[in-house]
Design an enzyme around this catalytic site. Sequence first.
Site, PDB file in Angstrom:
ATOM      1  N   ASP A 263      41.749 -42.124  53.451  1.00 25.93           N
ATOM      2  CA  ASP A 263      43.028 -42.412  52.733  1.00 25.93           C
ATOM      3  C   ASP A 263      43.510 -43.766  53.684  1.00 25.93           C
ATOM      4  O   ASP A 263      44.524 -43.693  54.225  1.00 25.93           O
ATOM      5  CB  ASP A 263      43.850 -41.284  52.888  1.00 25.93           C
ATOM      6  CG  ASP A 263      45.207 -41.560  52.144  1.00 25.93           C
ATOM      7  OD1 ASP A 263      45.407 -42.453  51.525  1.00 25.93           O
ATOM      8  OD2 ASP A 263      46.030 -40.798  52.188  1.00 25.93           O
ATOM      9  N   LYS A 265      44.153 -46.825  52.349  1.00 27.33           N
ATOM     10  CA  LYS A 265      45.342 -47.611  51.580  1.00 27.33           C
ATOM     11  C   LYS A 265      45.028 -49.161  51.822  1.00 27.33           C
ATOM     12  O   LYS A 265      46.227 -49.565  52.475  1.00 27.33           O
ATOM     13  CB  LYS A 265      46.860 -47.081  52.035  1.00 27.33           C
ATOM     14  CG  LYS A 265      47.018 -45.700  51.994  1.00 27.33           C
ATOM     15  CD  LYS A 265      48.332 -45.112  51.859  1.00 27.33           C
ATOM     16  CE  LYS A 265      48.657 -43.707  51.736  1.00 27.33           C
ATOM     17  NZ  LYS A 265      48.079 -42.871  52.700  1.00 27.33           N
ATOM     18  N   ASP A 268      45.360 -55.577  52.178  1.00 25.33           N
ATOM     19  CA  ASP A 268      45.488 -57.147  52.575  1.00 25.33           C
ATOM     20  C   ASP A 268      44.522 -57.963  51.714  1.00 25.33           C
ATOM     21  O   ASP A 268      44.215 -57.343  50.729  1.00 25.33           O
ATOM     22  CB  ASP A 268      44.894 -57.131  53.944  1.00 25.33           C
ATOM     23  CG  ASP A 268      45.826 -58.080  54.697  1.00 25.33           C
ATOM     24  OD1 ASP A 268      45.784 -59.318  54.284  1.00 25.33           O
ATOM     25  OD2 ASP A 268      46.277 -57.670  55.864  1.00 25.33           O
ATOM     26  N   THR A 272      39.909 -60.001  54.912  1.00 23.15           N
ATOM     27  CA  THR A 272      40.487 -58.947  55.909  1.00 23.15           C
ATOM     28  C   THR A 272      40.272 -57.443  55.633  1.00 23.15           C
ATOM     29  O   THR A 272      39.794 -56.732  56.469  1.00 23.15           O
ATOM     30  CB  THR A 272      42.234 -59.037  55.978  1.00 23.15           C
ATOM     31  OG1 THR A 272      42.407 -60.568  56.364  1.00 23.15           O
ATOM     32  CG2 THR A 272      42.625 -58.319  57.028  1.00 23.15           C
ATOM     33  N   GLN A 367      57.833 -35.140  49.001  1.00 29.95           N
ATOM     34  CA  GLN A 367      58.403 -34.295  47.819  1.00 29.95           C
ATOM     35  C   GLN A 367      57.248 -33.554  47.128  1.00 29.95           C
ATOM     36  O   GLN A 367      56.362 -34.269  47.042  1.00 29.95           O
ATOM     37  CB  GLN A 367      58.836 -35.122  46.662  1.00 29.95           C
ATOM     38  CG  GLN A 367      60.371 -35.600  47.068  1.00 29.95           C
ATOM     39  CD  GLN A 367      61.306 -34.509  47.201  1.00 29.95           C
ATOM     40  OE1 GLN A 367      61.222 -33.554  46.481  1.00 29.95           O
ATOM     41  NE2 GLN A 367      62.163 -34.595  48.160  1.00 29.95           N
ATOM     42  N   GLY A 386      48.023 -31.003  51.917  1.00 21.97           N
ATOM     43  CA  GLY A 386      47.858 -31.128  53.509  1.00 21.97           C
ATOM     44  C   GLY A 386      48.354 -30.122  54.264  1.00 21.97           C
ATOM     45  O   GLY A 386      47.839 -28.925  54.296  1.00 21.97           O
TER      46      GLY A 386
HETATM   47  N1  5IU Z   1      49.612 -39.185  50.515  1.00 18.42           N
HETATM   48  C1  5IU Z   1      50.913 -38.785  50.220  1.00 18.42           C
HETATM   49  N2  5IU Z   1      51.637 -39.733  49.186  1.00 18.42           N
HETATM   50  C2  5IU Z   1      50.890 -40.732  48.515  1.00 18.42           C
HETATM   51  C3  5IU Z   1      49.695 -41.083  48.948  1.00 18.42           C
HETATM   52  C4  5IU Z   1      49.363 -40.534  50.107  1.00 18.42           C
HETATM   53  O1  5IU Z   1      51.430 -37.931  50.523  1.00 18.42           O
HETATM   54  O2  5IU Z   1      51.289 -41.458  47.600  1.00 18.42           O
HETATM   55  I1  5IU Z   1      48.662 -42.784  48.258  1.00 18.42           I
HETATM   56  C5  5IU Z   1      48.966 -38.629  51.587  1.00 18.42           C
HETATM   57  C6  5IU Z   1      49.834 -38.448  52.932  1.00 18.42           C
HETATM   58  C7  5IU Z   1      49.085 -37.315  53.514  1.00 18.42           C
HETATM   59  C8  5IU Z   1      48.814 -36.379  52.282  1.00 18.42           C
HETATM   60  O3  5IU Z   1      47.949 -37.626  54.150  1.00 18.42           O
HETATM   61  O4  5IU Z   1      48.765 -37.212  51.060  1.00 18.42           O
HETATM   62  C9  5IU Z   1      49.782 -35.327  51.965  1.00 18.42           C
HETATM   63  O5  5IU Z   1      49.916 -34.348  52.967  1.00 18.42           O
HETATM   64  P1  5IU Z   1      50.825 -33.130  52.830  1.00 18.42           P
HETATM   65  O6  5IU Z   1      50.620 -32.013  51.504  1.00 18.42           O
HETATM   66  O7  5IU Z   1      50.861 -32.612  54.179  1.00 18.42           O
HETATM   67  O8  5IU Z   1      52.369 -33.669  52.510  1.00 18.42           O
END
Ligand code: 5IU
Length: 415
Positions: A263, A265, A268, A272, A367, A386
Site C-alpha cells: 500500500d 500510494k 510522484d 521518481t 471511519q 486492519g
Molecule cells: N487505508 C485506509 N484508507 C484509505 C486508504 C488506505 O484506511 O483511503 I488508500 C489503509 C490504511 C491502513 C488500512 O493501512 O487501510 C486500514 O487499517 P484499519 O482497518 O486498521 O483502520
Amino acid sequence: MKTSQNKPAMLCIKLVSDYMWQIVKASKCDFKSLCGVPYTALPIATCMCVDHGIPMLIRRKEPKDYGTKKMIEGHFDVGDKCLIIEDVVTSGSSVLETVKSLNEIGVTVKDVIVLLDREQGGRKRLTDQGITLHSVCSITKLLEILEKLGKISSDVVHQVNDFISANREKTTRKKVYTHSERAALCQHPLTQKLLTIMDMKKTNLALSADVTSSKQLLSLADSIGPYICILKTHIDILDDFSPDVTAELRALADKHNFVIFEDRKFADIGRTVQHQLSSGIYHISRWADLVNAHPLPGPGIIDGLKQIIKNFIIISYSPTEAIEMAEANSDFVIGYICQSRLTDNPQFLHMTPGVKLVEGGDSLGQQYTTPEDVIRRKTCDIIIVGRGITESVDPVATAIHYQQAGYAAYVSLFH
Ligand code: 5IU
C-alpha cells in the site's frame, strides 16, 4: 424585479420547506448536513438550512472544468451523515446519483426527505441501498385529497393511476457476477488470479497487516493466510526490515495462495515513482504482486509504473480521474480503492478500507463501516481490515469472523 410577483413563490417554497422539516423531525433521523438533489430541491434545502442553522452541501451535476473539479461543495468531515432533500422521487435515480457523489467523499447517507413520492419504484430501490425514504405525501394520497376537494374527477384519478402502474420502474436487478464468472470475463491475469482465489478460498477479505516487527508480520501472514485473498503491507513501517522478510512473505503467499499488495500510494512523477518502486532498500517490485497509485499526478505516474510492474490499483480520491485512468490502462490497472462502487465494469475490482464489525471511528479520523455495508450496499468486492483483526484478542478467530461476514454478504447478493 417585481417583489409582489415573487412573493407567492417565495411563500410557497417556505411552506414546502416547513412541511418537509416536520417530516425531518418526525423521522428522528441522524445527520450533520443537508444536500438538495440538483436542481429543484436546492432552494428547498437552502430554506431549511437557513431556517434551522444546518450546514449545507451542494452537489454539482458536472465537475468544474477548472480548479478542483470537486463534485461536492461545502464543509464536511469524512464519516459525516448527510440528509438528502428532494422534491419528487420517481425511480430514485437522481437521489442515488447524489448519494454516490457523497459516498465518494466519505459522507454517509441513510435517509431522504421528499415532498412527493410518485410510488414508481423509488422507495424500493432506495431501501435496497439501505436508504429510508420519508415523504410528505404519496401520489395516492395526493389524488385522494384532490378528488375529495373536487379539484379533479374520478376519471382523472383512474387515468393517473393507470399511467403510474404502466410506468412503474421495473425493479429488475443489474446482473451480479459470481467471482468465477468474473474471473472468466476478465483479461488481466492478476484479476483472474484474485477472483479465482476468492472463489476457491471463499473469501473477500484483505488483511491490512500494519505491524512494526517482521516477526509479527510473518506470524500474521502465516496464521491468517488461509482466510484471506490479499495481504496488504506498509513495508516502510517495519522497525527491523531486511530483504529476508520479503522473501519469507513471498514464500507464505505461495503457501497460502494470497496476493501481496504493498500500500505504497505512489504519487510522484513517472521517473521518481520508478525509482521508488524498484530501488531504495525495499525493492518493492521484486516481491509485491500489487501496488497502488494516486491519479493526481496525471498519466505519467501510470506510464512510469507500468514499465516496472504490471499490476496496480488506483485510489479513487478523485473518482473522475481514477475512472478515466483505469479505463485507459485496463491491461495494468486491476481496480480501485474506494468507499463505494465506481463503475459497473466487471473487470475492475473495488476494494474498501475502513472496515470493522461495528461502525465507528478512531481518534485520528479513520471511519469504519461494516462488511455487510461494503459488500451489499456499496457493492464493493473486497473488504480491507486492519486493526479490527490485528488488535483483537484472538486475531485468527477474528479473521475467520470477518471472512465469514464478508463472504456471507457476497453470497446474499444472489438471493
Ligand atoms: N487505508 C485506509 N484508507 C484509505 C486508504 C488506505 O484506511 O483511503 I488508500 C489503509 C490504511 C491502513 C488500512 O493501512 O487501510 C486500514 O487499517 P484499519 O482497518 O486498521 O483502520
